[in-house]
Design a protein around this motif. Structure first.
Motif, short mmCIF file in Angstrom:
data_model
loop_
_atom_site.label_atom_id
_atom_site.label_comp_id
_atom_site.label_asym_id
_atom_site.label_seq_id
_atom_site.Cartn_x
_atom_site.Cartn_y
_atom_site.Cartn_z
N GLY A 122 0.77 -1.20 -0.25
CA GLY A 122 0.12 0.09 -0.13
C GLY A 122 0.84 1.25 -0.16
N ASP A 123 2.22 1.06 0.24
CA ASP A 123 2.88 2.33 0.15
C ASP A 123 3.05 3.00 -1.07
OD1 ASP A 123 3.47 2.12 3.13
OD2 ASP A 123 5.12 1.18 2.80
N GLN A 124 3.01 4.35 -1.06
CA GLN A 124 3.21 5.00 -2.52
C GLN A 124 4.69 5.79 -2.67
OE1 GLN A 124 0.92 4.84 -5.07
NE2 GLN A 124 -0.06 3.34 -3.68
N LYS A 125 5.48 5.74 -1.36
CA LYS A 125 6.62 6.33 -1.61
C LYS A 125 7.94 5.24 -1.07
CE LYS A 125 5.06 11.03 -0.57
NZ LYS A 125 5.05 12.07 0.32
N SER A 126 8.92 5.55 -1.39
CA SER A 126 9.99 4.58 -1.11
C SER A 126 10.20 4.97 0.21
CB SER A 126 11.07 4.82 -2.10
OG SER A 126 12.46 4.26 -1.46
N LYS A 127 10.66 3.75 0.85
CA LYS A 127 11.03 3.59 2.37
C LYS A 127 12.46 3.33 2.67
CE LYS A 127 6.81 4.38 3.78
NZ LYS A 127 6.19 5.47 4.55
N LEU A 128 13.24 3.59 1.39
CA LEU A 128 14.56 3.24 1.51
C LEU A 128 15.20 4.07 2.75
CD1 LEU A 128 15.65 3.05 -2.16
CD2 LEU A 128 15.48 1.10 -0.34
N LYS A 129 16.16 3.34 3.51
CA LYS A 129 16.94 4.12 4.17
C LYS A 129 18.28 4.47 3.80
CE LYS A 129 14.68 2.32 8.74
NZ LYS A 129 14.85 1.76 9.77
N SER A 130 19.34 5.12 4.29
CA SER A 130 20.62 5.40 3.89
C SER A 130 21.24 4.04 3.72
CB SER A 130 21.24 6.23 4.84
OG SER A 130 22.62 6.38 4.38
N LEU A 131 22.05 3.96 2.61
CA LEU A 131 22.57 2.87 2.40
C LEU A 131 24.33 2.97 2.49
CD1 LEU A 131 20.69 0.80 -0.47
CD2 LEU A 131 20.65 0.49 2.12
N ALA A 132 24.58 4.17 3.11
CA ALA A 132 25.89 4.37 3.20
C ALA A 132 26.73 3.35 3.84
CB ALA A 132 26.07 5.67 4.24
N GLY A 133 28.10 2.84 3.34
CA GLY A 133 28.68 1.89 3.73
C GLY A 133 28.67 0.78 3.05
N TYR A 134 27.56 0.66 2.08
CA TYR A 134 27.09 -0.89 1.70
C TYR A 134 27.94 -0.86 0.48
CZ TYR A 134 23.02 -1.79 4.29
OH TYR A 134 21.97 -2.20 5.24
N THR A 135 28.48 -2.20 0.28
CA THR A 135 29.36 -2.56 -0.82
C THR A 135 28.54 -3.35 -1.87
OG1 THR A 135 29.93 -4.66 0.00
CG2 THR A 135 31.29 -2.92 0.63
N ASP A 136 27.43 -3.92 -1.60
CA ASP A 136 26.62 -4.65 -2.54
C ASP A 136 25.15 -4.41 -2.37
OD1 ASP A 136 28.13 -7.11 -4.19
OD2 ASP A 136 29.28 -6.42 -2.53
N VAL A 137 24.48 -4.44 -3.39
CA VAL A 137 22.99 -4.40 -3.47
C VAL A 137 22.27 -5.50 -4.37
CG1 VAL A 137 20.87 -3.34 -3.93
CG2 VAL A 137 22.87 -2.16 -2.88
N ASP A 154 20.33 3.97 -7.22
CA ASP A 154 21.65 4.18 -7.78
C ASP A 154 22.39 5.65 -7.37
OD1 ASP A 154 23.59 3.23 -9.54
OD2 ASP A 154 22.55 3.82 -11.18
N ASP A 155 21.59 6.49 -7.80
CA ASP A 155 22.31 7.83 -7.32
C ASP A 155 22.62 7.81 -5.80
OD1 ASP A 155 21.71 8.81 -9.99
OD2 ASP A 155 20.05 9.62 -9.54
N SER A 156 22.17 7.26 -4.91
CA SER A 156 22.31 7.49 -3.36
C SER A 156 23.79 6.82 -3.29
CB SER A 156 21.27 7.08 -2.70
OG SER A 156 21.26 5.22 -2.71
N LEU A 157 23.80 5.52 -4.05
CA LEU A 157 25.20 4.82 -3.89
C LEU A 157 26.12 5.64 -4.43
CD1 LEU A 157 23.52 1.25 -4.50
CD2 LEU A 157 24.38 2.22 -2.08
N ARG A 158 26.03 6.44 -5.59
CA ARG A 158 27.12 7.10 -6.14
C ARG A 158 27.94 8.04 -5.29
NH1 ARG A 158 26.63 6.15 -11.75
NH2 ARG A 158 24.91 5.59 -12.71
N THR A 159 27.12 8.51 -4.24
CA THR A 159 27.88 9.31 -3.24
C THR A 159 28.93 8.41 -2.37
OG1 THR A 159 26.23 9.02 -1.71
CG2 THR A 159 25.78 10.66 -3.34
N ILE A 160 28.99 7.11 -2.40
CA ILE A 160 29.83 6.49 -1.63
C ILE A 160 31.12 6.12 -2.15
CG2 ILE A 160 30.15 4.16 -0.33
CD1 ILE A 160 27.09 3.99 -0.25
N LYS A 161 32.39 6.58 -1.47
CA LYS A 161 33.64 6.50 -2.08
C LYS A 161 34.07 4.82 -2.13
CE LYS A 161 34.41 11.48 -1.18
NZ LYS A 161 35.59 12.37 -0.74
N SER A 162 33.53 3.92 -2.76
CA SER A 162 34.17 2.55 -2.64
C SER A 162 33.38 2.00 -3.89
CB SER A 162 33.65 1.71 -1.55
OG SER A 162 32.31 1.88 -1.28
#
Length: 224
Positions: A122-137, A154-162
């Motif tokens: 029923g959710d209409q909006k993304s509930k994604l939390k920060s994925l900072a520090g993740y190496t894999d999705v 994808d854009d949120s993960l681009r900000t991670i320097k790894s």
């Protein structure tokens, strides 16, 4: 169980029989940003995605993964259960800290976490939390995911320097699907009217590892 690796467990090896078509997944090491695994039923895609997750979880290299589907609850009976099955098969369940109500697994500093694009249908909006520090999705049934949600991720993960690896696991969708349009060129199959083989676009050749497990690498143009 404490979240620490015993010295004798460091770099614990697992003995998993992996189909040769999938071995490039395990050799990627961040060389490709996107891994697209596409095939029909019986291709073993769910099994290999869980094998990959277990191998990386127990590897001494830092690994923090999000296992994802469109709806959070759908993860429990799919890739999460597959991972638990792989641990049991390898007789290493007791070596891993399993926080079942969160669908989280820990092995020393390494971890696997269930993350949904939506908490419920029923959710209409993304509930994604920060994925900072993740190496894999690892996104199972990636064709269920919208282009907007994927781009936001994808854009949120681009900000991670790894080096980040985003693995998309899916059945072959129609030629009109955003995954096909974004990553592939369509090459017509002369003997099959309305069907195309998939060729990774030149702009993504250095970024996409494409693994196809169909006997014939094709999609149908549903718009025809």
């Amino acid at each position: 169980m404490p979240q620490t690796k015993k010295p004798e467990d460091e770099g614990k090896q697992v003995n998993q029989a992996v189909l040769k078509e999938y071995k490039p997944m395990f050799l990627n090491n961040g060389s490709y940003r996107y891994v697209i695994v596409m095939g029909g039923r019986g291709g073993g895609r769910s099994t290999v995605s869980s094998q990959y997750a277990v191998a990386k979880l127990l590897d001494p290299s830092y690994f923090r993964a999000a296992i994802m589907r469109f709806i959070l609850g759908d993860i429990r009976n799919s890739i999460y259960q597959e991972i638990l099955d792989r641990l049991e098969e390898q007789n290493i369940t007791e070596n891993v800290n399993i926080i079942d109500h969160k669908m989280r697994l820990e092995y020393g500093e390494n971890s696997i976490n269930a993350v949904g694009f939506r908490k419920s249908s029923g959710d209409q909006k993304s509930k994604l939390k920060s994925l900072a520090g993740y190496t894999d999705v690892i996104i199972e049934e990636a064709d269920e995911t919208s282009a907007h949600d994927f781009m936001q991720l994808d854009d949120s993960l681009r900000t991670i320097k790894s080096d980040i690896t985003i693995t998309l696991i899916l059945n072959p969708p129609s030629a009109e699907h955003w995954i096909i349009k974004r990553f592939f060129d369509l090459v017509p199959i002369p003997e099959k009217d309305g069907y195309f083989t998939l060729k990774v676009k030149d702009e993504y050749k250095e970024k996409v590892l494409y693994i196809n497990t169909n006997s014939q690498n094709s999609v149908k143009n549903m718009a025809q």
